[in-house]
Scaffold this motif. Structure first.
Motif, short mmCIF file in Angstrom:
data_model
loop_
_atom_site.label_atom_id
_atom_site.label_comp_id
_atom_site.label_asym_id
_atom_site.label_seq_id
_atom_site.Cartn_x
_atom_site.Cartn_y
_atom_site.Cartn_z
N ALA A 136 0.83 -1.21 0.00
CA ALA A 136 0.00 0.00 0.00
C ALA A 136 0.87 1.26 0.00
N HIS A 137 1.96 1.21 0.76
CA HIS A 137 2.88 2.36 0.82
C HIS A 137 3.44 2.69 -0.56
N ASP A 138 3.87 1.63 -1.29
CA ASP A 138 4.40 1.84 -2.64
C ASP A 138 3.31 2.34 -3.59
N PHE A 196 -7.56 -0.90 -4.22
CA PHE A 196 -8.07 0.40 -4.67
C PHE A 196 -7.02 1.46 -4.42
N LEU A 197 -6.55 2.06 -5.47
CA LEU A 197 -5.66 3.22 -5.40
C LEU A 197 -6.50 4.43 -5.76
N PHE A 198 -6.65 5.35 -4.82
CA PHE A 198 -7.58 6.46 -5.05
C PHE A 198 -6.91 7.81 -4.85
N GLY A 205 -11.04 26.06 3.37
CA GLY A 205 -10.76 27.48 3.24
C GLY A 205 -10.06 27.75 1.92
N PRO A 206 -8.98 28.49 1.94
CA PRO A 206 -8.28 28.80 0.70
C PRO A 206 -7.31 27.70 0.26
N TYR A 207 -7.19 26.66 1.07
CA TYR A 207 -6.19 25.63 0.80
C TYR A 207 -6.80 24.45 0.06
N LYS A 208 -6.11 24.01 -0.98
CA LYS A 208 -6.56 22.87 -1.76
C LYS A 208 -5.41 21.88 -1.90
N THR A 209 -5.73 20.60 -1.78
CA THR A 209 -4.70 19.58 -1.93
C THR A 209 -5.34 18.32 -2.47
N THR A 210 -4.52 17.39 -2.90
CA THR A 210 -4.99 16.09 -3.38
C THR A 210 -4.45 15.02 -2.44
N ILE A 211 -5.34 14.20 -1.94
CA ILE A 211 -4.97 13.09 -1.07
C ILE A 211 -4.96 11.81 -1.90
N VAL A 212 -3.90 11.02 -1.78
CA VAL A 212 -3.80 9.74 -2.45
C VAL A 212 -3.73 8.65 -1.40
N GLY A 213 -4.49 7.58 -1.60
CA GLY A 213 -4.48 6.47 -0.65
C GLY A 213 -4.60 5.15 -1.37
N ALA A 214 -4.28 4.07 -0.65
CA ALA A 214 -4.34 2.74 -1.24
C ALA A 214 -4.88 1.74 -0.22
N ILE A 215 -5.70 0.84 -0.72
CA ILE A 215 -6.23 -0.27 0.07
C ILE A 215 -5.88 -1.56 -0.67
#
Length: 220
Positions: A136-138, A196-198, A205-215
């Protein structure tokens, strides 16, 4: 880059199923780059590609219909591989720039090593083989690479597309659009369980980011 936010369970190599196709897409695009809006060169499929389709069909793997003489662009082939997770298109696609599966696997395994993915090793282009493994880490690191490629990010955010011969195809990622999920790839085999790699876009607020995760190794 906020780094790792959370993890659960042992980080160990295990079958990664069709999430492996993200490596395939990255390697193909490294050799044959596309920009957004480009369809790229056209591949002409032949009897060998029909044989690949028939092989995966007999094995009850995910496929898209192909025929000898079919012409399909690089972008459409990537859609076929990444949306309905067509194993046959993954194998056909890597034969185009790499000439042989063995040559592709040498390139792919060299590529994942260059990313520092010590738990990852590929035995095929599709992930159908239980010997194609990751952790999952990879996979999270792989997902970050995928989202940094505009073409992969665009394709994996699609719910559907239309390609030659097969016609309308649909994404296996049923969670697209839920909780701001914008990708990336599902996988499921008997040996791997559910994978699932998502990626999800998050705003506060004004901050936007993308979160990536894996199961990995889920029950379905």
């Amino acid at each position: 880059d906020m780094g790792m936010l959370a993890k659960n369970g042992d980080q160990k190599s295990m079958p990664a199923a069709s999430v492996v196709k993200i490596v395939t897409a990255l390697v193909v695009l490294n050799k044959k780059p596309l920009s957004l809006g480009e369809k790229g060169p056209t591949l002409t499929l032949g009897p060998a590609d029909v044989a690949i389709y028939n092989k995966y069909y007999r094995l009850d793997g995910s496929v898209v219909l192909v025929k000898s003489g079919e012409k399909i662009t690089e972008y459409e082939a990537l859609e076929a591989m990444l949306l309905p997770s067509a194993n046959n298109m993954a194998e056909s696609l890597v034969l185009w720039p790499s000439r042989s599966t063995q040559a592709y696997l040498a390139e792919a395994n060299s590529y994942v090593k260059s990313l520092g993915l010590a738990d990852t090793h590929l035995a095929d282009a599709s992930g159908f083989s239980a010997k194609s493994v990751s952790s999952a880490h990879d996979l999270v690191k792989l997902g970050l690479q995928a989202m940094s490629n505009p073409v992969i990010a665009q394709i994996t955010a699609k719910a559907q597309a239309t390609i030659p011969v097969a016609g309308k195809i649909h994404s296996t990622n049923w969670l697209l659009g839920t909780d701001n999920i914008v990708g990336i790839k599902t996988g499921n085999t008997t040996q791997a369980g559910g994978c699932f790699l998502f990626a999800a876009n998050v705003a506060k607020g004004p901050y936007k980011t993308t979160i990536v995760g894996a199961i990995m190794g889920a029950s379905d």
